[in-house]
Structures are given as C-alpha cells and as structure tokens.
Design a protein around this motif. Sequence first.
Motif, short mmCIF file in Angstrom:
data_model
loop_
_atom_site.label_atom_id
_atom_site.label_comp_id
_atom_site.label_asym_id
_atom_site.label_seq_id
_atom_site.Cartn_x
_atom_site.Cartn_y
_atom_site.Cartn_z
N ASN A 86 0.85 -1.19 0.00
CA ASN A 86 0.00 0.00 0.00
C ASN A 86 0.88 1.24 0.00
O ASN A 86 1.95 1.24 0.62
N PRO A 87 0.45 2.30 -0.68
CA PRO A 87 1.23 3.53 -0.65
C PRO A 87 1.22 4.15 0.75
O PRO A 87 0.29 3.91 1.52
N THR A 88 2.25 4.89 1.06
CA THR A 88 2.34 5.56 2.36
C THR A 88 2.48 7.06 2.13
O THR A 88 3.59 7.60 2.06
N PRO A 89 1.34 7.73 1.98
CA PRO A 89 1.41 9.17 1.73
C PRO A 89 1.94 9.92 2.94
O PRO A 89 1.81 9.47 4.08
N VAL A 90 2.56 11.06 2.68
CA VAL A 90 3.05 11.96 3.72
C VAL A 90 2.44 13.32 3.46
O VAL A 90 2.48 13.82 2.33
N SER A 137 -7.10 14.47 6.82
CA SER A 137 -6.56 13.21 6.32
C SER A 137 -6.72 13.14 4.82
O SER A 137 -7.58 13.81 4.24
N VAL A 138 -5.88 12.34 4.21
CA VAL A 138 -5.96 12.11 2.77
C VAL A 138 -5.79 10.61 2.52
O VAL A 138 -4.96 9.95 3.14
N THR A 139 -6.64 10.08 1.65
CA THR A 139 -6.51 8.70 1.17
C THR A 139 -6.10 8.79 -0.28
O THR A 139 -6.74 9.48 -1.07
N VAL A 140 -5.02 8.11 -0.62
CA VAL A 140 -4.49 8.15 -1.98
C VAL A 140 -4.60 6.77 -2.62
O VAL A 140 -4.67 5.75 -1.93
N THR A 141 -4.63 6.77 -3.94
CA THR A 141 -4.65 5.53 -4.72
C THR A 141 -3.49 5.58 -5.70
O THR A 141 -3.30 6.60 -6.38
N ASP A 142 -2.71 4.50 -5.77
CA ASP A 142 -1.56 4.48 -6.68
C ASP A 142 -1.91 3.78 -7.99
O ASP A 142 -3.08 3.43 -8.24
N THR A 143 -0.92 3.57 -8.83
CA THR A 143 -1.14 2.99 -10.17
C THR A 143 -1.59 1.54 -10.10
O THR A 143 -2.12 1.01 -11.08
N ASN A 144 -1.38 0.87 -8.96
CA ASN A 144 -1.83 -0.52 -8.81
C ASN A 144 -3.21 -0.62 -8.18
O ASN A 144 -3.65 -1.70 -7.82
N ASP A 145 -3.85 0.52 -7.99
CA ASP A 145 -5.16 0.61 -7.35
C ASP A 145 -5.10 0.25 -5.87
O ASP A 145 -6.08 -0.17 -5.28
#
Length: 185
Positions: free
Chosen positions: A59-63, A104-112
């Motif tokens: 899972n991505p780890t946004p900062v 808060s922010v929830t992000v989605t990467d290229t792998n969904d």
Amino acid sequence: LTLDAGPGWASYVWYTWSYSATDRTLSPNYLSSYTYDVSVTDANGCIGTASLSIIVNPNPTPVISGGPDFCGSGMLTTDTFNSYYWSTGASTQSISVNTSGSYSVTVTDTNDCTGTASQNIIVTPSVYIPDNNFYNYIINTLGFTSVGPNEICAAEAAAFTGTIDITSLGISDLTGIEAFTALTR
C-alpha cells in the motif's frame, strides 16, 4: 485470495513454501508475493502442472507536507499519486486550510492500492491591516511576516514588546493596532 485448479481432476496437489495441500482450491492465509504450483492428475493417471505468480503490491504511504501550524491559512499537500480524497471532500494533491482540526488524505496508486495519512493542524488568526502605509511599516520596518494581502499573524503582533512610531508615515487608519497588546509605549 482463493486459487482454483479447476474441476474434474482425480487429484490435486498444491505446493507452497511452507506446506502442500490436496484440495481443488487453495486459500493462503498470508498475502505476499509468491509463485504457487499445482499438479493435477486425471482418471488415467496423466499429470499436468501449472504455476501462478501472485504479486502483492504494498500500500502507498502518503506523507502530508505543510503545517502543523498556520497563521490565517495554509496549504497541505501530499506526494504524487493517481488519485486523492481529502477529509474535506477535495480530490486534489493539495488543499488550503483555514480552521484547526485533523485533516486526512486517502491516496490511490497505479496498482489501485490505497493508503491514508492524517495530520492535526492548528490555525491561529491573522490580523487585517487595511492602511498600506501602516502595513508596509509593520512588514518592512518591524520585520513581521506577511501571511496574506495586508495580513499579519495575530500571535506575532501580540508578542511584540517594542514601540511603534507612526509619525510622518502618512497612516490614516490604525485598524489592527489592537492586536499589539504588549506595546511598551
């Protein structure tokens, strides 16, 4: 995750790194990248094999950058991802905040895959100084930080303990002077 070797075989043998199984399906109880092998035997004793490589993306780890303290307002931003969903409802990489609270922010990467980050923000009020001569004196002579058009931070003004000499500056409006609560004269 359930792997299925398909119906109609007389026997099944799954091979994994830690055990073998003899059912038609395999449901690993761990989720990591791995290659799973299965051998099937038909009613005549003929054997077939297959392999399936499963890649489990992290899972991505946004900062969140910006803050945690702002005067008047500020910008929060995160790294580059495919999509964003902020607790404010915004769907952009950056947001402007003007009230204290948790964001808060929830992000989605290229792998969904998704990841979430949050940050507590404190926004202190700003003071509007409408007279340009007074504002320029505060910024240029007293060395205050501008936090917006004709705005200074109320906390910075309250902490100022010097004097303000407004003679011969052409100041016609002292709105904002009330924020300077610790003037020495």
